[in-house]
Design an enzyme around this catalytic site. Structure first.
Site, PDB file in Angstrom:
ATOM      1  N   CYS A 115       0.816  -1.222   0.000  1.00 56.19           N
ATOM      2  CA  CYS A 115       0.000   0.000   0.000  1.00 56.19           C
ATOM      3  C   CYS A 115       0.848   1.271   0.000  1.00 56.19           C
ATOM      4  O   CYS A 115       0.369   2.344  -0.361  1.00 56.19           O
ATOM      5  CB  CYS A 115      -0.947   0.002   1.191  1.00 56.19           C
ATOM      6  SG  CYS A 115      -2.136  -1.347   1.113  1.00 56.19           S
ATOM      7  N   HIS A 249      -3.469   7.668   1.486  1.00 61.33           N
ATOM      8  CA  HIS A 249      -3.828   6.287   1.136  1.00 61.33           C
ATOM      9  C   HIS A 249      -5.220   6.015   1.689  1.00 61.33           C
ATOM     10  O   HIS A 249      -5.555   6.437   2.800  1.00 61.33           O
ATOM     11  CB  HIS A 249      -2.801   5.333   1.753  1.00 61.33           C
ATOM     12  CG  HIS A 249      -3.173   3.886   1.615  1.00 61.33           C
ATOM     13  ND1 HIS A 249      -3.572   3.342   0.419  1.00 61.33           N
ATOM     14  CD2 HIS A 249      -3.221   2.881   2.529  1.00 61.33           C
ATOM     15  CE1 HIS A 249      -3.840   2.060   0.598  1.00 61.33           C
ATOM     16  NE2 HIS A 249      -3.635   1.752   1.869  1.00 61.33           N
ATOM     17  N   ASN A 279      -9.989  -0.002  -0.605  1.00 61.18           N
ATOM     18  CA  ASN A 279      -8.524   0.110  -0.530  1.00 61.18           C
ATOM     19  C   ASN A 279      -7.924  -0.533  -1.780  1.00 61.18           C
ATOM     20  O   ASN A 279      -7.973  -1.746  -1.943  1.00 61.18           O
ATOM     21  CB  ASN A 279      -8.043  -0.606   0.737  1.00 61.18           C
ATOM     22  CG  ASN A 279      -6.533  -0.537   0.916  1.00 61.18           C
ATOM     23  OD1 ASN A 279      -5.799  -0.143   0.013  1.00 61.18           O
ATOM     24  ND2 ASN A 279      -6.066  -0.939   2.090  1.00 61.18           N
TER      25      ASN A 279
END
Ligand code: UT7
Length: 326
Positions: A115, A249, A279
């Site tokens: 990520c 993020h 996500n």
């Protein structure tokens, strides 16, 4: 005196057409819309279709970013794709993209920081352009993260989605205060067991599935993102009030809200796409950036703060004055 710096001159993104809502998920996973929204802020995610790959997502995002700044693949010297879901173990998805956009002169490779991949790739591209490896780079975050999900594990499968975002970076000799102002990265392998995939070529020759201790990751996320953002602000001699937009993020709206509060930013200065995208790992920051540029919120000259954390643990933050001096 020249002030050489790397500008972020364009962004583009792509989401696969297939939208899966929380309601649809609830028909085959033991979960419900209310839990997902309350604990994460997610309402839906886009998922790749059969046969659609990470390279396809990256190509669509990169083509839009290039078109937005009037460039073609032949103008690009460096391509970095941040991804945890490459089309093949090798060669890199970046070399596939290089061929697709006919960037014959570009160095192309993938970066794997899950990520945090986009902030890692941004930092690497910045350093490579500054050290003379070329003048223009494409940095892409692209993921078919759904391919790593265990659809019987409700604690992870509801959280992720697929997509891609790309930015064009250009070295400028007299950049003033424009471009990448600071970038700070960290890693700590002591925490590799709280977020990982239980497969891989050298461990069991399988692709594997995502495993996560959500609460632990959440705790580290809030603490480490706040701290790395302080470092990035200090490295740029800036303060939180100098930031026009937080483009974080998109893992969980509660983490995003905690960062907004810690930085003392008004809520309407934070880009939130987690509700629509879920996500998307390395793709989430450039997807969020693209959404806010496309709808006119982020404008040429706005100062952006980006931050991300993911498996490793690996985390980082970057401050960028977006666009180019007019
Ligand atoms: O991008 C990489 C970084 N990743 C992150 O930043 C993710 C960080 N972690 C998180 O976002 C949150 O920890 C989660 C969203 C993953 C989980 O939220 P939580 O508030 O920490 O919930 P929990 O794991 O403590 O679970 C609470 C309850 C449990 O039930 P019991 O044991 O209290 O009876 C779970 O079984 O919620 C249950 N649960 C669910 N219920 C319905 C867990 N997943 C689900 C689900 N639907 N999908």
């Amino acid at each position: 005196m020249t002030n050489q710096r790397v500008l972020m001159t364009a962004v583009g993104s792509y989401l696969p057409a297939n939208v899966v809502t929380n309601e649809t998920l609830s028909s085959f996973v033991d979960t419900d819309d209310a839990w997902i929204r309350r604990r994460t802020g997610i309402a839906q995610r886009h998922l790749v279709a059969e046969g659609e790959t990470t390279a396809d997502l990256a190509y669509n995002a990169a083509a839009k970013a290039l078109a937005n700044v009037g460039l073609t693949g032949g103008d690009i010297d460096l391509i970095i794709i941040a991804t945890t879901t490459p089309d093949n173990t090798f060669p890199s998805t970046a070399t596939k993209l290089q061929h697709m956009i006919e960037a014959k002169n570009a160095i192309a490779f993938d970066v794997q920081a899950v990520c945090a991949g986009f902030v890692y790739a941004l930092d690497i591209a910045d350093a490579m352009l500054q050290s003379g490896r070329g003048r223009r780079a494409l940095v892409v975050g692209a993921e078919s993260f759904s391919k790593l999900l265990d659809w019987e594990d409700r604690t992870t499968c509801v959280l992720f989605g697929d997509g891609a975002g790309a930015v064009v970076l250009e070295l400028a000799d007299d950049a003033g205060d424009w471009g990448i102002r600071s970038s700070v990265l960290h890693s700590d392998g002591a925490y590799r067991d709280i977020l990982f995939v239980d497969g891989g070529p050298s461990s069991n020759a399988s692709v594997g599935h995502v495993r996560m201790e959500g609460k632990e990751v959440f705790r580290h996320a809030v603490e480490k993102l706040a701290s790395v953002m302080d470092e990035a602000l200090s490295a740029a001699s800036m303060e939180a009030r100098d930031i026009d937009w937080l483009v974080p993020h998109q893992a969980n709206v509660r983490i995003i809200d905690a960062m907004q509060k810690k930085m003392g930013l008004p809520s309407d200065r934070v880009v939130r796409t987690v509700e629509q995208h879920a996500n998307t790992s390395a793709a989430s920051i450039p997807l969020a950036l693209s959404a806010a540029v496309d709808d006119g919120r982020i404008k040429n000259g706005d100062v952006l703060a980006m931050e991300a954390i993911g498996g490793g643990l690996a985390w980082g933050a970057a401050l960028v004055k977006f666009g180019r001096p007019s």
